[in-house]
Enzyme design. Sequence first.
Site, short mmCIF file in Angstrom:
data_model
loop_
_atom_site.label_atom_id
_atom_site.label_comp_id
_atom_site.label_asym_id
_atom_site.label_seq_id
_atom_site.Cartn_x
_atom_site.Cartn_y
_atom_site.Cartn_z
N THR A 93 0.86 -1.18 0.00
CA THR A 93 0.00 0.00 0.00
C THR A 93 0.90 1.24 0.00
O THR A 93 1.61 1.49 0.97
CB THR A 93 -0.90 0.03 1.25
OG1 THR A 93 -1.67 -1.16 1.26
CG2 THR A 93 -1.82 1.24 1.23
N LYS A 168 -7.48 1.79 -2.87
CA LYS A 168 -7.03 1.30 -1.56
C LYS A 168 -7.07 2.43 -0.52
O LYS A 168 -7.45 2.21 0.64
CB LYS A 168 -5.62 0.73 -1.69
CG LYS A 168 -4.93 0.39 -0.39
CD LYS A 168 -5.44 -0.90 0.24
CE LYS A 168 -4.80 -1.09 1.62
NZ LYS A 168 -4.99 -2.38 2.20
N LYS A 236 0.97 4.97 8.14
CA LYS A 236 1.57 5.27 6.83
C LYS A 236 0.48 5.46 5.78
O LYS A 236 0.48 6.41 5.00
CB LYS A 236 2.51 4.12 6.44
CG LYS A 236 2.97 4.16 5.02
CD LYS A 236 3.31 2.79 4.45
CE LYS A 236 2.29 1.74 4.55
NZ LYS A 236 1.96 0.88 3.48
P1 NDP Z 1 5.49 -6.54 7.36
O1 NDP Z 1 6.11 -5.44 8.13
O2 NDP Z 1 5.06 -7.78 8.07
O3 NDP Z 1 6.51 -6.99 6.17
C1 NDP Z 1 7.15 -6.06 5.37
C2 NDP Z 1 8.00 -6.80 4.37
O4 NDP Z 1 8.63 -5.85 3.50
C3 NDP Z 1 9.14 -7.59 5.02
O5 NDP Z 1 9.36 -8.76 4.28
C4 NDP Z 1 10.32 -6.63 4.88
O6 NDP Z 1 11.57 -7.28 4.91
C5 NDP Z 1 10.05 -6.04 3.53
N1 NDP Z 1 10.69 -4.75 3.31
C6 NDP Z 1 10.44 -3.58 3.94
N2 NDP Z 1 11.22 -2.60 3.45
C7 NDP Z 1 11.98 -3.16 2.47
C8 NDP Z 1 12.98 -2.66 1.59
N3 NDP Z 1 13.37 -1.38 1.62
N4 NDP Z 1 13.54 -3.52 0.71
C9 NDP Z 1 13.15 -4.81 0.68
N5 NDP Z 1 12.22 -5.34 1.49
C10 NDP Z 1 11.64 -4.52 2.38
O7 NDP Z 1 4.29 -5.86 6.56
P2 NDP Z 1 2.94 -6.52 6.00
O8 NDP Z 1 3.26 -7.81 5.33
O9 NDP Z 1 1.91 -6.47 7.05
O10 NDP Z 1 2.52 -5.41 4.92
C11 NDP Z 1 3.16 -5.33 3.67
C12 NDP Z 1 2.38 -4.32 2.79
O11 NDP Z 1 1.03 -4.76 2.66
C13 NDP Z 1 2.34 -2.91 3.39
O12 NDP Z 1 2.42 -1.94 2.39
C14 NDP Z 1 0.97 -2.88 4.07
O13 NDP Z 1 0.47 -1.56 4.17
C15 NDP Z 1 0.14 -3.75 3.13
N6 NDP Z 1 -1.02 -4.40 3.75
C16 NDP Z 1 -0.94 -5.00 4.99
C17 NDP Z 1 -2.06 -5.59 5.54
C18 NDP Z 1 -2.02 -6.27 6.88
O14 NDP Z 1 -3.10 -6.61 7.42
N7 NDP Z 1 -0.85 -6.54 7.45
C19 NDP Z 1 -3.35 -5.60 4.85
C20 NDP Z 1 -3.30 -5.02 3.53
C21 NDP Z 1 -2.18 -4.43 3.03
P3 NDP Z 1 12.26 -7.73 6.31
O15 NDP Z 1 11.74 -9.10 6.60
O16 NDP Z 1 13.71 -7.69 6.04
O17 NDP Z 1 11.84 -6.71 7.36
#
Ligand code: NDP
Length: 288
Positions: A93, A168, A236
């Site tokens: 997102t 979204k 965010k």
């Molecule tokens: P998490 O914090 O659980 O996971 C984030 C992931 O992104 C991790 O794998 C992290 O790697 C990776 N990451 C972050 N920054 C970087 C970067 N600069 N380069 C490479 N990898 C990176 O988040 P979520 O899975 O909960 O959410 C992911 C996305 O989905 C977000 O944009 C969120 O807004 C959206 N979303 C989330 C929902 C929810 O219920 N959780 C629902 C709907 C959308 P590492 O393991 O190294 O930290």
Amino acid sequence: MRVGFVGLGAMGMHMARNLHRAGLLAAVWNRTPEKARTLAAELNVQAPVTLEALGASVDAVVTCVSADSDVLEVVKELAKSLKPGAIVIDSSTVGAETARKAAEALHPRNVEFLDCPVSGGTEGARDATLAIMVGGSEQAFEGARPILAAMGKTITYFGPTGSGQAAKATNQIMCAGIIEAVSEAMAFARAQGLPLDKIVDTLGKGAGSSWYFVHRAPNMVRGTYPAGFRVRLHEKDLTICRDMAARFGVTLPVVERMLDEYAELIARGYGDEDISATFRLKSELFEK
Ligand code: NDP
């Protein structure tokens, strides 16, 4: 079609597994490599060391990372090696403007970009029932359909690049109002001395119910707020909504109120809890 997955977080881990179930997953990559190595060993797929190596080995990549700058960083690396005709499907997102920048970065290499943010929480990601909001070219959308169908149930094409993110953002404003109402109502019910589990069971079937009430009010009953959807992430998203509304010279009251509450929760160290933690603040209203 060989698909790579980038970003094995709370959402991405499930989405990657669903791609594997559909027979599409070829490779995974995660910033913290251990997560990728473990999943790759379990699913018997590749875990290339770099994003560039992953990009070279697949026809499409699904990304699910945190914020705007993260998407742009990942896309920049992938752009070095993706084949012409490949598709990047970003389910993070982020702002509509970021989606347009990502598409522009890939365009010279003849790689398509679809903004495909999702809704439905970690449960929706696990059960492959996500609602997916798509922006980009219709041709790329048609090509990506089997990939999207492996991860979600309601898949809607909204229009050119950025349209998925705009849809979204609309959803995130609704989530803000609903989680605030659910928290306030539950704090009220508790102050009335009502049995909260019965409130959830009964009102969950009433006209005021919602996905958040049914799935997150139980956190409030238990007093634990495991993510879920982290406070930090919704904060965010609401900042994105604030910026998008500001382009019309508008300040949105629901968005502003929730941003204030989230700032308070983050300052107290609750930024990594689920957004149902806003119940903490609502409960305090009755403790004065
Ligand atoms: P998490 O914090 O659980 O996971 C984030 C992931 O992104 C991790 O794998 C992290 O790697 C990776 N990451 C972050 N920054 C970087 C970067 N600069 N380069 C490479 N990898 C990176 O988040 P979520 O899975 O909960 O959410 C992911 C996305 O989905 C977000 O944009 C969120 O807004 C959206 N979303 C989330 C929902 C929810 O219920 N959780 C629902 C709907 C959308 P590492 O393991 O190294 O930290």
